[in-house]
Scaffold this motif. Structure first.
Motif, PDB file in Angstrom:
ATOM      1  N   GLU A 199      56.322  25.228  63.893  1.00 17.87           N
ATOM      2  CA  GLU A 199      55.968  25.974  65.117  1.00 17.87           C
ATOM      3  C   GLU A 199      57.215  26.570  65.764  1.00 17.87           C
ATOM      4  O   GLU A 199      57.182  27.661  66.315  1.00 17.87           O
ATOM      5  CB  GLU A 199      55.221  25.065  66.100  1.00 17.87           C
ATOM      6  CG  GLU A 199      53.805  24.689  65.658  1.00 17.87           C
ATOM      7  CD  GLU A 199      52.917  25.902  65.382  1.00 17.87           C
ATOM      8  OE1 GLU A 199      52.998  26.898  66.125  1.00 17.87           O
ATOM      9  OE2 GLU A 199      52.150  25.864  64.384  1.00 17.87           O
ATOM     10  N   GLN A 200      58.318  25.809  65.687  1.00 15.07           N
ATOM     11  CA  GLN A 200      59.594  26.280  66.223  1.00 15.07           C
ATOM     12  C   GLN A 200      60.127  27.455  65.399  1.00 15.07           C
ATOM     13  O   GLN A 200      60.475  28.501  65.921  1.00 15.07           O
ATOM     14  CB  GLN A 200      60.585  25.135  66.053  1.00 15.07           C
ATOM     15  CG  GLN A 200      61.405  24.754  67.233  1.00 15.07           C
ATOM     16  CD  GLN A 200      62.237  23.531  66.824  1.00 15.07           C
ATOM     17  OE1 GLN A 200      62.685  23.413  65.661  1.00 15.07           O
ATOM     18  NE2 GLN A 200      62.417  22.622  67.752  1.00 15.07           N
ATOM     19  N   LEU A 201      60.140  27.217  64.099  1.00 20.38           N
ATOM     20  CA  LEU A 201      60.780  28.154  63.184  1.00 20.38           C
ATOM     21  C   LEU A 201      60.069  29.496  63.121  1.00 20.38           C
ATOM     22  O   LEU A 201      60.712  30.544  63.063  1.00 20.38           O
ATOM     23  CB  LEU A 201      60.803  27.517  61.785  1.00 20.38           C
ATOM     24  CG  LEU A 201      61.522  28.289  60.675  1.00 20.38           C
ATOM     25  CD1 LEU A 201      63.001  28.371  60.966  1.00 20.38           C
ATOM     26  CD2 LEU A 201      61.286  27.610  59.321  1.00 20.38           C
ATOM     27  N   LYS A 202      58.747  29.484  63.151  1.00 20.74           N
ATOM     28  CA  LYS A 202      58.024  30.705  62.790  1.00 20.74           C
ATOM     29  C   LYS A 202      58.263  31.870  63.751  1.00 20.74           C
ATOM     30  O   LYS A 202      58.122  33.012  63.344  1.00 20.74           O
ATOM     31  CB  LYS A 202      56.530  30.425  62.593  1.00 20.74           C
ATOM     32  CG  LYS A 202      55.723  30.194  63.838  1.00 20.74           C
ATOM     33  CD  LYS A 202      54.257  29.977  63.448  1.00 20.74           C
ATOM     34  CE  LYS A 202      53.386  29.893  64.673  1.00 20.74           C
ATOM     35  NZ  LYS A 202      52.038  29.432  64.370  1.00 20.74           N
ATOM     36  N   ASN A 203      58.658  31.571  64.966  1.00 19.88           N
ATOM     37  CA  ASN A 203      58.912  32.667  65.909  1.00 19.88           C
ATOM     38  C   ASN A 203      60.391  32.973  66.121  1.00 19.88           C
ATOM     39  O   ASN A 203      60.723  33.844  66.916  1.00 19.88           O
ATOM     40  CB  ASN A 203      58.245  32.352  67.250  1.00 19.88           C
ATOM     41  CG  ASN A 203      56.732  32.266  67.113  1.00 19.88           C
ATOM     42  OD1 ASN A 203      56.124  33.114  66.449  1.00 19.88           O
ATOM     43  ND2 ASN A 203      56.124  31.239  67.665  1.00 19.88           N
ATOM     44  N   LEU A 204      61.260  32.262  65.424  1.00 16.93           N
ATOM     45  CA  LEU A 204      62.694  32.536  65.560  1.00 16.93           C
ATOM     46  C   LEU A 204      63.017  33.883  64.927  1.00 16.93           C
ATOM     47  O   LEU A 204      62.737  34.094  63.743  1.00 16.93           O
ATOM     48  CB  LEU A 204      63.526  31.460  64.852  1.00 16.93           C
ATOM     49  CG  LEU A 204      63.684  30.095  65.514  1.00 16.93           C
ATOM     50  CD1 LEU A 204      64.617  29.233  64.664  1.00 16.93           C
ATOM     51  CD2 LEU A 204      64.207  30.236  66.935  1.00 16.93           C
ATOM     52  N   PRO A 205      63.655  34.794  65.685  1.00 20.95           N
ATOM     53  CA  PRO A 205      63.996  36.102  65.115  1.00 20.95           C
ATOM     54  C   PRO A 205      64.831  35.985  63.841  1.00 20.95           C
ATOM     55  O   PRO A 205      64.588  36.722  62.881  1.00 20.95           O
ATOM     56  CB  PRO A 205      64.786  36.782  66.241  1.00 20.95           C
ATOM     57  CG  PRO A 205      64.340  36.110  67.498  1.00 20.95           C
ATOM     58  CD  PRO A 205      63.982  34.704  67.124  1.00 20.95           C
ATOM     59  N   ALA A 206      65.768  35.054  63.804  1.00 22.28           N
ATOM     60  CA  ALA A 206      66.626  34.925  62.616  1.00 22.28           C
ATOM     61  C   ALA A 206      65.798  34.547  61.392  1.00 22.28           C
ATOM     62  O   ALA A 206      66.044  35.029  60.285  1.00 22.28           O
ATOM     63  CB  ALA A 206      67.713  33.879  62.859  1.00 22.28           C
ATOM     64  N   PHE A 207      64.800  33.675  61.588  1.00 21.83           N
ATOM     65  CA  PHE A 207      63.934  33.280  60.483  1.00 21.83           C
ATOM     66  C   PHE A 207      63.080  34.459  60.027  1.00 21.83           C
ATOM     67  O   PHE A 207      62.936  34.721  58.830  1.00 21.83           O
ATOM     68  CB  PHE A 207      63.056  32.105  60.904  1.00 21.83           C
ATOM     69  CG  PHE A 207      61.975  31.787  59.908  1.00 21.83           C
ATOM     70  CD1 PHE A 207      62.280  31.181  58.700  1.00 21.83           C
ATOM     71  CD2 PHE A 207      60.648  32.113  60.174  1.00 21.83           C
ATOM     72  CE1 PHE A 207      61.284  30.902  57.774  1.00 21.83           C
ATOM     73  CE2 PHE A 207      59.653  31.833  59.247  1.00 21.83           C
ATOM     74  CZ  PHE A 207      59.969  31.233  58.046  1.00 21.83           C
ATOM     75  N   ARG A 208      62.522  35.187  60.998  1.00 19.16           N
ATOM     76  CA  ARG A 208      61.668  36.327  60.649  1.00 19.16           C
ATOM     77  C   ARG A 208      62.461  37.383  59.860  1.00 19.16           C
ATOM     78  O   ARG A 208      61.964  37.969  58.910  1.00 19.16           O
ATOM     79  CB  ARG A 208      61.049  36.953  61.911  1.00 19.16           C
ATOM     80  CG  ARG A 208      60.224  35.971  62.731  1.00 19.16           C
ATOM     81  CD  ARG A 208      58.882  36.534  63.126  1.00 19.16           C
ATOM     82  NE  ARG A 208      58.064  36.842  61.963  1.00 19.16           N
ATOM     83  CZ  ARG A 208      57.190  36.003  61.403  1.00 19.16           C
ATOM     84  NH1 ARG A 208      56.997  34.811  61.906  1.00 19.16           N
ATOM     85  NH2 ARG A 208      56.490  36.373  60.358  1.00 19.16           N
ATOM     86  N   GLU A 268      58.232  27.817  52.212  1.00 17.08           N
ATOM     87  CA  GLU A 268      58.324  26.356  52.293  1.00 17.08           C
ATOM     88  C   GLU A 268      59.762  25.866  52.114  1.00 17.08           C
ATOM     89  O   GLU A 268      60.194  24.936  52.794  1.00 17.08           O
ATOM     90  CB  GLU A 268      57.405  25.704  51.242  1.00 17.08           C
ATOM     91  CG  GLU A 268      55.929  25.778  51.618  1.00 17.08           C
ATOM     92  CD  GLU A 268      55.038  25.042  50.628  1.00 17.08           C
ATOM     93  OE1 GLU A 268      54.476  24.003  50.989  1.00 17.08           O
ATOM     94  OE2 GLU A 268      54.902  25.526  49.482  1.00 17.08           O
ATOM     95  N   VAL A 269      60.505  26.492  51.204  1.00 16.47           N
ATOM     96  CA  VAL A 269      61.888  26.042  51.013  1.00 16.47           C
ATOM     97  C   VAL A 269      62.744  26.415  52.234  1.00 16.47           C
ATOM     98  O   VAL A 269      63.610  25.642  52.654  1.00 16.47           O
ATOM     99  CB  VAL A 269      62.495  26.579  49.690  1.00 16.47           C
ATOM    100  CG1 VAL A 269      63.934  26.112  49.537  1.00 16.47           C
ATOM    101  CG2 VAL A 269      61.676  26.091  48.497  1.00 16.47           C
ATOM    102  N   LEU A 270      62.478  27.581  52.843  1.00 20.77           N
ATOM    103  CA  LEU A 270      63.187  27.918  54.092  1.00 20.77           C
ATOM    104  C   LEU A 270      62.887  26.868  55.170  1.00 20.77           C
ATOM    105  O   LEU A 270      63.782  26.447  55.902  1.00 20.77           O
ATOM    106  CB  LEU A 270      62.773  29.317  54.589  1.00 20.77           C
ATOM    107  CG  LEU A 270      63.401  30.516  53.866  1.00 20.77           C
ATOM    108  CD1 LEU A 270      62.730  31.822  54.317  1.00 20.77           C
ATOM    109  CD2 LEU A 270      64.915  30.602  54.123  1.00 20.77           C
ATOM    110  N   LEU A 271      61.634  26.436  55.246  1.00 23.54           N
ATOM    111  CA  LEU A 271      61.259  25.405  56.234  1.00 23.54           C
ATOM    112  C   LEU A 271      61.960  24.075  55.920  1.00 23.54           C
ATOM    113  O   LEU A 271      62.488  23.418  56.830  1.00 23.54           O
ATOM    114  CB  LEU A 271      59.731  25.235  56.243  1.00 23.54           C
ATOM    115  CG  LEU A 271      59.146  24.129  57.119  1.00 23.54           C
ATOM    116  CD1 LEU A 271      59.543  24.302  58.587  1.00 23.54           C
ATOM    117  CD2 LEU A 271      57.611  24.092  56.999  1.00 23.54           C
TER     118      LEU A 271
END
Ligand SMILES: *Cc1c(COP(=O)(O)O)cnc(C)c1O
Length: 396
Positions: free
Chosen positions: A37-46, A98-101
């Protein structure tokens, strides 16, 4: 308010899904949900995910108007070309995610089981490019049958762990991988291969596959000038299907068809058509439709396409099935082989046997709804299947 395309509340799509796991594991799965939930909205992750989509997987994959097949079958067929992705199928979409997570969570290794090796190869690929160690559990019967995929995983730097217990196939591999995971859930990430398993995996894998439908919706509108009348995709666990369907669930005028493997017949053990012939039960940590014996144990299943050979199905599919938003259809092994040759010889595209189930249903649907606009997901390419088809179903 979206009705079908829901974020599961408490991990349930209607009454399906949930977390049927040992109490000791609950905190681990809660931590995965929180991290995601944290990761999915992070601009860097996107941005990172978008870079992998564009420059590594080769997205957007095209939508191709199959004119010759359309003429032959009698409907207007548009094909979403997931077969053109790096590694040849849609599975890379969720494996990269999944590996990024796993990396974001500071995990030390990803692990998974594999049957025919398709999930193992996609995961080994994502693990290689992201610098993550990877263990793939595989029954020794499958290791012998799937030598090229075993070699591929090893080339990619993954460790293939032979499983000699039980029937030495997929089910034994799942058990062995789960046991390894339970021994060190702090440092390991269990990378599930479809929209199945305990919450939050059905939602996470679905989210990573959404890109398929998002792209296809724009592409078909650009090319055909309108939305399709129907969507068609094959369903094993259901990841390629939900990836396409997600972008259209609220458009109730669009018919949605999930194509299940009808195998050799309608008796238990002869097919893997879970929604059609199964009933709700618990498997692999989720409540969902299931092909089960009198004792509630997962029944033996058969499909000519090893990627569809699964006695369960993703919980969101069970929900969409009960709510009648999605219809399930069955394609036999024989119809699959006909469609495999059709697409190869009419369009010059050799489909995976899994995807050939979707092609076969397009033929049936075209007869029912002549001239309609069908958008079909071609989940993967058939290079892996040509030796088998040549040996068992040769055609001049
Ligand atoms: C694994 C696989 C499938 C089945 O998996 P889903 O999760 O149902 O999509 C379908 N097609 C191909 C090419 C596959 O490799």
């Amino acid at each position: 308010m979206p009705q079908y395309d829901i974020i599961p509340t408490g991990g349930f799509f209607g009454s399906y899904g949930g977390q049927f796991i040992p109490d000791a594991l609950t905190p681990m799965f809660d931590a995965i949900e929180t991290a995601y939930e944290q990761l999915k909205n992070l601009p860097a992750f996107r941005q990172e995910l978008a870079r992998f989509h564009r420059d590594y997987i080769g997205r957007p994959s095209p939508v191709y108007h199959a004119r010759a097949l359309s003429k032959q079958y009698g409907a207007d067929i548009y094909i979403k070309r997931e077969d053109l992705n790096h590694t040849g199928a849609h599975k890379i979409n969720h494996c990269i995610g999944e590996v990024l997570l796993a990396k974001h969570m500071g995990k030390k290794k990803v692990l998974a089981e594999t049957g025919a090796g398709q999930h193992g190869v996609a995961l080994a690929t994502a693990a290689a490019v992201l610098g993550m160690p990877c263990d793939v559990y595989m029954g020794t019967v499958d290791i012998e049958k799937q030598a090229p995929n075993v070699l591929r995983m090893q080339m990619l730097g993954a460790r293939v762990v032979p499983v000699t217990s039980g029937g030495r196939t997929l089910k034994a591999a799942v058990d062995a991988a789960l046991e390894a995971y339970m021994n060190d859930p702090e440092h390991l990430f269990f990378a599930i291969g479809s929209v199945v398993g305990p919450h939050p995996f059905p939602a996470i894998v679905r989210d990573f596959q959404r890109i398929v439908g998002e792209e296809a919706r724009k592409q078909v509108q650009e090319q055909a000038g309108r939305l399709p009348d129907s969507l068609v995709a094959c369903v094993g666990g259901g990841s390629n299907a939900i990836g396409l369907f997600s972008a259209f669930l609220e458009d109730e005028a669009i018919a949605i068809y999930a194509v299940e493997p009808g195998g050799k017949g309608t008796k238990l053990g002869e097919h893997a058509a879970t929604l059609r012939y199964g009933s709700p039960g618990t498997i692999h940590g989720m409540y969902t439709y299931l092909l089960q014996d009198e004792k509630g144990e997962p029944a033996p299943v058969h499909s000519i396409a090893s990627g569809l050979d699964y006695p369960g199905v993703g919980p969101q599919h069970s929900f969409l099935h009960d709510s009648k938003r999605m219809r399930c259809e069955v394609v036999t092994d024989a119809e699959c082989i006909d469609a495999f040759y059709d697409l190869s010889r009419i369009e010059g595209i050799i489909p995976a046997l899994e995807s050939a189930h979707a092609v076969a249903f397009c033929k049936t649907l075209a007869k029912r709804e002549p001239g309609s606009l069908i958008l079909m997901n071609l989940s993967g390419r058939g290079d892996k299947d040509i030796d088998f088809v040549h040996a068992h179903y040769p055609r001049p």
